[in-house]
Design a protein around this motif. Structure first.
Motif, PDB file in Angstrom:
ATOM      1  N   MET A   1       0.462  -1.411  -0.035  1.00  0.00           N
ATOM      2  CA  MET A   1       0.437  -0.242  -0.069  1.00  0.00           C
ATOM      3  C   MET A   1       1.070   1.331   0.225  1.00  0.00           C
ATOM      4  SD  MET A   1      -3.143   0.729   2.937  1.00  0.00           S
ATOM      5  CE  MET A   1      -1.797   1.083   4.127  1.00  0.00           C
ATOM      6  N   GLU A   2       0.594   2.159  -0.712  1.00  0.00           N
ATOM      7  CA  GLU A   2       1.438   3.495  -1.213  1.00  0.00           C
ATOM      8  C   GLU A   2       0.705   4.112  -0.430  1.00  0.00           C
ATOM      9  OE1 GLU A   2       3.284   5.560  -5.151  1.00  0.00           O
ATOM     10  OE2 GLU A   2       3.491   3.520  -4.599  1.00  0.00           O
ATOM     11  N   GLU A   3       1.514   4.995   0.615  1.00  0.00           N
ATOM     12  CA  GLU A   3       0.507   6.204   1.384  1.00  0.00           C
ATOM     13  C   GLU A   3       1.180   8.024   0.675  1.00  0.00           C
ATOM     14  OE1 GLU A   3      -1.159   8.029   5.475  1.00  0.00           O
ATOM     15  OE2 GLU A   3       0.126   5.946   5.602  1.00  0.00           O
ATOM     16  N   TRP A   4       0.522   8.646   0.085  1.00  0.00           N
ATOM     17  CA  TRP A   4       0.776   9.631   0.069  1.00  0.00           C
ATOM     18  C   TRP A   4       0.700  11.002   0.937  1.00  0.00           C
ATOM     19  CZ3 TRP A   4      -1.469  10.184  -5.148  1.00  0.00           C
ATOM     20  CH2 TRP A   4      -1.169   8.609  -6.057  1.00  0.00           C
ATOM     21  N   ASP A   5       1.593  11.908   1.020  1.00  0.00           N
ATOM     22  CA  ASP A   5       1.156  13.577   1.565  1.00  0.00           C
ATOM     23  C   ASP A   5       0.567  14.115   0.732  1.00  0.00           C
ATOM     24  OD1 ASP A   5       2.688  12.735   3.987  1.00  0.00           O
ATOM     25  OD2 ASP A   5       4.293  13.144   3.630  1.00  0.00           O
ATOM     26  N   LEU A   6      -0.826  14.826   1.702  1.00  0.00           N
ATOM     27  CA  LEU A   6      -1.208  15.948   0.634  1.00  0.00           C
ATOM     28  C   LEU A   6      -1.117  16.683   0.973  1.00  0.00           C
ATOM     29  CD1 LEU A   6      -5.289  14.016   0.759  1.00  0.00           C
ATOM     30  CD2 LEU A   6      -3.756  13.791  -1.019  1.00  0.00           C
ATOM     31  N   LEU A   7      -1.049  17.616  -0.499  1.00  0.00           N
ATOM     32  CA  LEU A   7      -0.733  19.054   0.051  1.00  0.00           C
ATOM     33  C   LEU A   7      -1.925  20.285  -0.147  1.00  0.00           C
ATOM     34  CD1 LEU A   7       2.861  18.947  -2.087  1.00  0.00           C
ATOM     35  CD2 LEU A   7       2.389  18.907  -0.112  1.00  0.00           C
ATOM     36  N   ARG A  20      -2.240   6.005  -2.897  1.00  0.00           N
ATOM     37  CA  ARG A  20      -2.660   5.524  -4.022  1.00  0.00           C
ATOM     38  C   ARG A  20      -3.763   3.961  -4.961  1.00  0.00           C
ATOM     39  NH1 ARG A  20       2.209   5.240  -7.982  1.00  0.00           N
ATOM     40  NH2 ARG A  20       1.125   4.949  -9.740  1.00  0.00           N
ATOM     41  N   GLY A  21      -4.065   4.733  -5.495  1.00  0.00           N
ATOM     42  CA  GLY A  21      -5.712   3.760  -6.654  1.00  0.00           C
ATOM     43  C   GLY A  21      -6.720   4.342  -5.735  1.00  0.00           C
ATOM     44  N   GLU A  22      -6.781   5.274  -4.707  1.00  0.00           N
ATOM     45  CA  GLU A  22      -8.208   5.588  -4.297  1.00  0.00           C
ATOM     46  C   GLU A  22      -8.296   6.458  -5.191  1.00  0.00           C
ATOM     47  OE1 GLU A  22      -7.883   5.933   0.003  1.00  0.00           O
ATOM     48  OE2 GLU A  22      -8.194   4.176  -0.116  1.00  0.00           O
ATOM     49  N   LYS A  23      -9.246   7.727  -5.434  1.00  0.00           N
ATOM     50  CA  LYS A  23      -9.541   8.737  -6.072  1.00  0.00           C
ATOM     51  C   LYS A  23      -9.350  10.384  -5.156  1.00  0.00           C
ATOM     52  CE  LYS A  23     -13.305  10.904  -9.001  1.00  0.00           C
ATOM     53  NZ  LYS A  23     -12.344  11.881  -9.621  1.00  0.00           N
ATOM     54  N   LEU A  24      -8.453  11.173  -5.663  1.00  0.00           N
ATOM     55  CA  LEU A  24      -8.619  12.380  -4.845  1.00  0.00           C
ATOM     56  C   LEU A  24      -9.941  12.834  -5.015  1.00  0.00           C
ATOM     57  CD1 LEU A  24      -4.656  12.848  -6.576  1.00  0.00           C
ATOM     58  CD2 LEU A  24      -5.527  12.500  -4.152  1.00  0.00           C
ATOM     59  N   ALA A  25      -9.928  13.812  -3.078  1.00  0.00           N
ATOM     60  CA  ALA A  25     -10.920  14.512  -3.291  1.00  0.00           C
ATOM     61  C   ALA A  25     -10.892  16.357  -4.810  1.00  0.00           C
ATOM     62  CB  ALA A  25     -11.357  14.839  -2.446  1.00  0.00           C
ATOM     63  N   PRO A  26     -11.520  17.116  -4.731  1.00  0.00           N
ATOM     64  CA  PRO A  26     -11.286  18.069  -5.360  1.00  0.00           C
ATOM     65  C   PRO A  26     -10.325  19.079  -4.278  1.00  0.00           C
ATOM     66  CG  PRO A  26     -13.490  17.298  -5.797  1.00  0.00           C
ATOM     67  CD  PRO A  26     -13.264  16.564  -4.739  1.00  0.00           C
TER      68      PRO A  26
END
Length: 169
Positions: A1-7, A20-26
Motif C-alpha cells: 500500500m503506497e501512501e502519499w502526503d496531501l498538499l 494510491r489508487g483511491e480517487k483524490l477529492a477536489p
C-alpha cells in the motif's frame, strides 16, 4: 500500500494522507517527481514502461518518475525512484528541481542531472520498466513524433532545459 502526503495549493502539507489508487477529492494535491539523467555525451537516459503499467503503458518515458511517499521530500523521492526503477544511486544534495509544474492533482517536480551511467550499470525494476536506452535530441524527437513517448508539453525543449538557469513557459 503506497501512501502519499496531501498538499494544499501552496505546496504545504495538510496533515492528511492518501492511499494510491483511491480517487483524490477536489483540492487534494500530491507530489510527483521526474528525473532526467544525461550522460557525459549529452544523451538522455529514457525508460520504456511495462505494457501492463497503469498510465501510459508501453510508452517511452523520462529516466525515472513516481509519486513522493508519505514523509518524503521531492529530493528523497527522486533519489528513491531512480534507485527502484533503474537500480542506480544518485545524490541530489546541493541541487534543486529544475522546474515544477502544477497539474490538476498536484505538483510535478523535474530534476535534471548529468551522471556517467552505462546501460550495463542498470538493474531495471521488472514490474515497471521494460527497457532503457540513451537518446539524442533527434532520437527523442522521432519517438515523440511517432507517438511512442509520453507527450510532455515541454518535450521539444527538453535538451535546451538541461543547461538553462532560468525557465519561462
Amino acid at each position: 500500500m503506497e501512501e502519499w502526503d496531501l498538499l494544499n495549493e501552496n505546496r504545504e502539507l495538510t496533515g492528511k494522507t492518501h492511499i494510491r489508487g483511491e480517487k483524490l477529492a477536489p483540492g487534494e494535491l500530491h507530489l510527483v517527481i521526474h528525473v532526467c539523467i544525461f550522460n557525459e555525451k549529452g544523451q538522455l537516459l529514457i525508460q520504456k514502461r511495462q505494457k501492463d503499467k497503469e498510465g501510459w503503458p508501453n510508452y517511452w518515458d523520462l529516466s525515472a518518475a513516481g509519486s513522493a511517499l508519505k514523509g518524503e521530500t521531492s529530493q528523497q523521492a527522486a533519489e528513491r525512484e531512480v534507485q527502484e526503477e533503474l537500480g542506480i544511486m544518485i545524490d541530489l544534495s546541493g541541487t534543486r528541481a529544475k522546474f515544477s509544474y502544477h497539474f490538476e492533482e498536484g505538483f510535478d517536480d523535474y530534476w535534471f542531472i548529468t551522471k556517467d551511467v552505462q546501460l550495463s550499470d542498470l538493474t531495471l525494476q521488472k514490474e515497471e520498466v521494460a527497457d532503457a536506452r540513451f537518446v539524442t535530441k533527434e532520437e527523442l524527437e522521432a519517438l515523440r513524433s511517432s507517438g511512442e513517448f509520453i507527450p510532455y508539453f515541454f518535450l521539444n525543449q527538453l535538451f535546451n532545459l538541461k543547461n538553462a538557469t532560468t525557465i519561462h513557459f
